[in-house]
Design a protein around this motif. Sequence first.
Motif, PDB file in Angstrom:
ATOM      1  N   GLU A 174      -9.892   8.359 -25.268  1.00 50.81           N
ATOM      2  CA  GLU A 174      -9.498   8.594 -26.734  1.00 50.81           C
ATOM      3  C   GLU A 174     -10.733   9.084 -27.550  1.00 50.81           C
ATOM      4  OE1 GLU A 174      -6.374   6.317 -29.610  1.00 50.81           O
ATOM      5  OE2 GLU A 174      -8.589   5.446 -29.444  1.00 50.81           O
ATOM      6  N   ASP A 204     -11.863  12.414 -26.809  1.00 45.39           N
ATOM      7  CA  ASP A 204     -10.594  13.446 -27.268  1.00 45.39           C
ATOM      8  C   ASP A 204     -10.378  14.341 -26.028  1.00 45.39           C
ATOM      9  OD1 ASP A 204      -8.767  15.096 -28.581  1.00 45.39           O
ATOM     10  OD2 ASP A 204     -10.221  16.404 -29.134  1.00 45.39           O
ATOM     11  N   ASN A 230      -4.278   7.929 -30.224  1.00 49.71           N
ATOM     12  CA  ASN A 230      -4.451   9.108 -30.004  1.00 49.71           C
ATOM     13  C   ASN A 230      -4.764   9.470 -28.534  1.00 49.71           C
ATOM     14  OD1 ASN A 230      -4.500  10.066 -32.855  1.00 49.71           O
ATOM     15  ND2 ASN A 230      -6.196   8.904 -33.056  1.00 49.71           N
ATOM     16  N   LYS A 247      -4.127  10.777 -25.065  1.00 47.27           N
ATOM     17  CA  LYS A 247      -3.166  11.904 -24.284  1.00 47.27           C
ATOM     18  C   LYS A 247      -3.225  11.572 -23.055  1.00 47.27           C
ATOM     19  CE  LYS A 247      -1.504  14.613 -27.380  1.00 47.27           C
ATOM     20  NZ  LYS A 247       0.204  14.681 -27.557  1.00 47.27           N
ATOM     21  N   ASP A 294       4.728  11.895 -28.192  1.00 43.81           N
ATOM     22  CA  ASP A 294       3.342  11.713 -28.864  1.00 43.81           C
ATOM     23  C   ASP A 294       2.109  11.820 -28.101  1.00 43.81           C
ATOM     24  OD1 ASP A 294       4.867  12.357 -31.210  1.00 43.81           O
ATOM     25  OD2 ASP A 294       4.493  10.357 -31.996  1.00 43.81           O
ATOM     26  N   ASN A 295       2.447  10.936 -26.986  1.00 45.45           N
ATOM     27  CA  ASN A 295       1.292  10.598 -26.226  1.00 45.45           C
ATOM     28  C   ASN A 295       1.059  11.181 -24.822  1.00 45.45           C
ATOM     29  OD1 ASN A 295       1.679   7.962 -28.062  1.00 45.45           O
ATOM     30  ND2 ASN A 295      -0.562   8.742 -28.122  1.00 45.45           N
TER      31      ASN A 295
END
Length: 254
Positions: free
Chosen positions: A82, A85, A137, A139, A182-183
């Motif tokens: 996270e 990113d 946040n 992914k 969302d993830n």
Amino acid sequence: FDADTAHDLAVLANDRLAELTNKYPTRFAGLASFAPHSPRRAAKEMERAIKDLKLNGFMINSHTYDEYLDDPKFWPILEAAEALDRCLYIHPRAASYGFKGPLQDYGMDSAMWGYGMEVGTHAVRMMAGGVFDEFPNLKVCIGHMGEAVPFWLWRLNFMNTRAQKAGRARKTKRSMAEYFQDNFVITNSGVEDPLALRYSIDKLGIDNVMWAIDYPYQPMEPAVKFIEDFECTDAERHALCHGNAERIFHIAPE
């Protein structure tokens, strides 16, 4: 492998991969490996892979020693992904010993059924276990048309919501459907079904779906024909074929 051997092999693999991606930057991008056995060392290697080696994300082969990423012992890994990113791709492996028995017959233990069940279970554990409350946040990418999770999503969401209200499941801040949309991002790799791809786009949104080829396990020519023949808008094709991958994996557009 033991933790030391696994870590050393991951470092070696990342160095070799970076040599290739740096030599041919318009041809290759790379996902770094790490050894989950030692989460804090893994986090340091993840940081090196992105900041020094300039790789594009991470890949893990589902469970390690029958343990999954919803276990807080692995959270330094998720925290690193996270913070950096970068997307974490969870790739299938053989099912954990806890439920592999019935899969041993009829070739069910690998790509036909077992792999999808394994990674789908991993994804559901992460959502139900509150991982994305801690790392909102983060992914995660899963292949093979989302390992069937998109098609189960309504029922997963309904049953988990009811179980939470009854006190039989962990209380999470958001719903399973919200976490998945969302993830998670998915690829179609190894599933060349236009109805399944259209459903996934409509269910998850075009920004969350990528075309991929499951080479060398499936041939390239029909996979290319599949996406060329797939009925979609030019904007959808751009997103499916490279736009989403460029954004999600930080690949410079050509």
